[in-house]
Design an enzyme around this catalytic site. Structure first.
Site, PDB file in Angstrom:
ATOM      1  N   THR A 173       9.245  -9.034 -11.597  1.00 44.35           N
ATOM      2  CA  THR A 173       8.486  -9.720 -11.932  1.00 44.35           C
ATOM      3  C   THR A 173       7.538 -10.260 -10.413  1.00 44.35           C
ATOM      4  O   THR A 173       7.666  -9.405  -8.895  1.00 44.35           O
ATOM      5  CB  THR A 173       9.257 -11.128 -11.291  1.00 44.35           C
ATOM      6  OG1 THR A 173      10.336 -10.878 -12.111  1.00 44.35           O
ATOM      7  CG2 THR A 173       8.670 -12.057 -11.331  1.00 44.35           C
ATOM      8  N   SER A 182      -4.437  -2.571  -0.065  1.00 42.31           N
ATOM      9  CA  SER A 182      -3.367  -3.078   0.874  1.00 42.31           C
ATOM     10  C   SER A 182      -3.545  -4.934   0.784  1.00 42.31           C
ATOM     11  O   SER A 182      -4.327  -4.742   1.297  1.00 42.31           O
ATOM     12  CB  SER A 182      -2.235  -2.462   1.801  1.00 42.31           C
ATOM     13  OG  SER A 182      -1.586  -3.324   2.357  1.00 42.31           O
ATOM     14  N   GLY A 183      -2.810  -6.041  -0.273  1.00 41.63           N
ATOM     15  CA  GLY A 183      -3.016  -6.890   0.473  1.00 41.63           C
ATOM     16  C   GLY A 183      -4.082  -7.427   2.096  1.00 41.63           C
ATOM     17  O   GLY A 183      -4.926  -8.119   2.312  1.00 41.63           O
ATOM     18  N   HIS A 184      -3.014  -6.829   2.913  1.00 42.47           N
ATOM     19  CA  HIS A 184      -3.380  -7.384   3.686  1.00 42.47           C
ATOM     20  C   HIS A 184      -4.107  -7.037   5.106  1.00 42.47           C
ATOM     21  O   HIS A 184      -4.366  -7.032   6.236  1.00 42.47           O
ATOM     22  CB  HIS A 184      -1.653  -7.489   4.989  1.00 42.47           C
ATOM     23  CG  HIS A 184      -1.142  -6.182   4.859  1.00 42.47           C
ATOM     24  ND1 HIS A 184      -1.239  -6.075   5.901  1.00 42.47           N
ATOM     25  CD2 HIS A 184      -0.688  -5.135   4.424  1.00 42.47           C
ATOM     26  CE1 HIS A 184       0.410  -4.632   6.463  1.00 42.47           C
ATOM     27  NE2 HIS A 184       0.233  -4.226   5.410  1.00 42.47           N
ATOM     28  N   GLN A 190      -7.841   1.494   4.512  1.00 41.17           N
ATOM     29  CA  GLN A 190      -9.057   0.810   5.502  1.00 41.17           C
ATOM     30  C   GLN A 190     -10.274   0.124   5.065  1.00 41.17           C
ATOM     31  O   GLN A 190     -10.620  -0.089   5.661  1.00 41.17           O
ATOM     32  CB  GLN A 190      -8.585   2.031   6.303  1.00 41.17           C
ATOM     33  CG  GLN A 190      -6.907   2.055   7.177  1.00 41.17           C
ATOM     34  CD  GLN A 190      -6.801   0.588   7.991  1.00 41.17           C
ATOM     35  OE1 GLN A 190      -8.293   0.354   8.256  1.00 41.17           O
ATOM     36  NE2 GLN A 190      -5.638   0.373   8.138  1.00 41.17           N
ATOM     37  N   ASN A 235      -7.147   5.244   9.267  1.00 39.12           N
ATOM     38  CA  ASN A 235      -6.506   4.228   9.856  1.00 39.12           C
ATOM     39  C   ASN A 235      -6.356   4.015  11.553  1.00 39.12           C
ATOM     40  O   ASN A 235      -6.491   3.334  12.789  1.00 39.12           O
ATOM     41  CB  ASN A 235      -5.309   3.933   9.263  1.00 39.12           C
ATOM     42  CG  ASN A 235      -4.040   5.028  10.005  1.00 39.12           C
ATOM     43  OD1 ASN A 235      -4.473   5.370   8.488  1.00 39.12           O
ATOM     44  ND2 ASN A 235      -3.108   4.402  10.460  1.00 39.12           N
ATOM     45  N   CYS A 289       5.460   5.463  20.215  1.00 38.19           N
ATOM     46  CA  CYS A 289       6.432   5.032  21.038  1.00 38.19           C
ATOM     47  C   CYS A 289       7.277   3.952  20.842  1.00 38.19           C
ATOM     48  O   CYS A 289       8.294   3.954  20.429  1.00 38.19           O
ATOM     49  CB  CYS A 289       6.310   4.582  22.699  1.00 38.19           C
ATOM     50  SG  CYS A 289       5.441   6.371  23.110  1.00 38.19           S
ATOM     51  N   GLY A 327       0.792  -1.411   0.130  1.00 38.14           N
ATOM     52  CA  GLY A 327      -0.201  -0.287   0.410  1.00 38.14           C
ATOM     53  C   GLY A 327       0.710   0.879  -0.185  1.00 38.14           C
ATOM     54  O   GLY A 327       0.667   2.076  -0.736  1.00 38.14           O
ATOM     55  N   THR A 328       1.666   0.846   0.950  1.00 41.24           N
ATOM     56  CA  THR A 328       2.793   2.716   1.081  1.00 41.24           C
ATOM     57  C   THR A 328       3.137   2.336  -0.386  1.00 41.24           C
ATOM     58  O   THR A 328       3.391   4.142  -0.939  1.00 41.24           O
ATOM     59  CB  THR A 328       3.952   1.770   1.661  1.00 41.24           C
ATOM     60  OG1 THR A 328       3.485   1.900   3.226  1.00 41.24           O
ATOM     61  CG2 THR A 328       4.781   2.812   1.539  1.00 41.24           C
TER      62      THR A 328
END
Ligand SMILES: *Cc1c(COP(=O)(O)O)cnc(C)c1O
Length: 386
Positions: free
Chosen positions: A237, A199-201, A179, A151, A325, A71-72
């Site tokens: 690839t 983003s897949g995850h 999200q 998010n 943090c 996604g980034t």
């Protein structure tokens, strides 16, 4: 000990149907999709099936879907690609103060390179101010980038309206929908979206694979130079198994959406109400109703988010604290500051992100545990004593 996962905004579990879809492509089907022989053609076919699955989920054409490494990368490509495009309208970019760092840090880099960026403010609920967008947009605005849903605090943004404003002024409109997908209905044609990141995850697919939707006719500069993959626009690839997994995952994520999200929202509301009722001096962050079905973000006064996070972890509950943090910075979340929280309150924030795999029992256990842990931590807090 019971283990409860309430950090689905950070990442999700690969579900069985997704894993099953992926397995052949981690074992027997290993051709390079660019190869012309049978091994390659078999792999190519799988990539194109996944492309159709992603396209169908957002009402795009398969030819408008580009697979990326995450996604980034999709966010970086959208912003940089539009900024550097040969036909860019100018060197002005508009985004918001509450974007994911994939957008914010890219925008900051572009500023160093001579672009001008306007960071739109949000109101107390984290909703972006459309009037501010109207005031900020100019003839030289190349792109407007506003996330579909946040998010951290879950607030859903008026992207249809924002896209219309961008369109009116001839600027490209990008949305980070990482999200929102599977939670909110997204139709890129109907909503007039030019660019959209996934983003897949974040929806039960694998990590390390993403998508950038690029509306047909939009010209972006390439971000990754290389071979002729992705119609020459993104070299490298293809991550075959992950692309297949993401295709399967998105198909599931957009099916049965209403029923699933109604269930998740009922858990979320039970959690929010339980925490606010049973723990004094607690507040909800984000929009009270216009929020992601699984997001509960609360600030607990006189408590350090990090201590709370560790205490919950010891009780088997995985959540996320509003402060950063763990990533080596003591600054409170930029999102919580943008909605007007003081540093002190922002530091005592927790995000619980639920999905359909959570249960009422888990929610009740989490409420009871929070009550107990907060009491103990406050008893030790000199701030609370006063
Ligand atoms: C997780 C997330 C990203 C980044 O996606 P990755 O695939 O982890 O790089 C971008 N935007 C939002 C809103 C996210 O939640």
């Amino acid at each position: 000990m019971k283990r409860i996962y309430m950090d689905n905004a950070a990442t999700t579990r690969i579900t069985e149907p997704v894993l099953e879809a992926m397995l052949p492509y981690l074992t027997n089907v290993y051709g390079n999709p660019s190869s012309v022989h049978a091994f390659g053609r078999e792999a190519r076919k799988a990539v194109e099936t996944a492309r159709r699955q992603v396209a169908a989920a957002i009402n795009a054409q398969p030819s408008e879907i580009y697979f990326t490494g995450c996604g980034t990368e999709a966010d970086n490509w959208a912003l940089r690609g539009a900024a550097y495009a040969k036909n860019a309208k100018g060197k002005h970019i508009i985004t918001t103060q509450i974007e994911h760092h994939a957008i914010l840090h890219t925008a900051e880099q572009l500023e160093k390179e001579g672009f001008e960026v306007t960071y739109l403010p949000v109101d107390e609920h984290g909703s972006v101010d459309l009037e501010a967008l109207k005031r900020a947009i100019r003839p030289d605005t190349a792109i407007v980038s506003i996330m579909a849903a946040n998010n951290e605090i879950g607030t859903i943004q008026p992207i249809r309206e924002a896209a219309a404003i961008a369109k009116e002024h001839g600027a490209l409109f990008h949305t980070d929908a990482v999200q929102a997908i599977g939670c909110e209905k997204i139709d890129v044609k109907d909503m007039k979206i030019d660019l959209l990141s996934l983003s897949g995850h974040k929806f039960h697919g694998p990590k390390g694979v993403g998508v950038l939707y690029v509306r047909s006719g939009v010209r972006l500069e390439r971000l990754i130079q290389g071979g002729a993959q992705e119609r020459t626009q993104r070299g490298g690839t293809e991550n075959l198994a992950s692309i297949v997994g993401m295709g399967k995952a998105i198909e599931i994520a957009v099916s049965n959406m209403e029923e699933r999200n109604a269930y998740i929202a009922s858990l979320r509301d039970r959690l929010i109400n339980g925490l606010l009722e049973r723990i004094p001096e607690t507040r909800l962050n984000g929009h009270p109703t216009n929020r992601l079905s699984g997001n509960a973000n609360v600030s607990v006064r006189y408590i350090e988010g990090e201590s709370l996070l560790l205490s919950l972890d010891m009780k088997g509950i995985a959540a996320s604290s509003g402060s950063a943090c763990t990533s080596g910075s003591l600054d409170p979340s930029h999102v919580l500051l943008a909605i007007g929280l003081s540093h002190e309150i922002a530091h005592g924030s927790m995000r619980f992100s639920l999905n359909e795999e959570n249960t009422i029992e888990e929610v009740d256990y989490t409420i009871d545990t929070m009550v107990e842990v907060v009491e103990r931590l406050r008893a030790m807090s000199p701030l609370y004593a006063r």
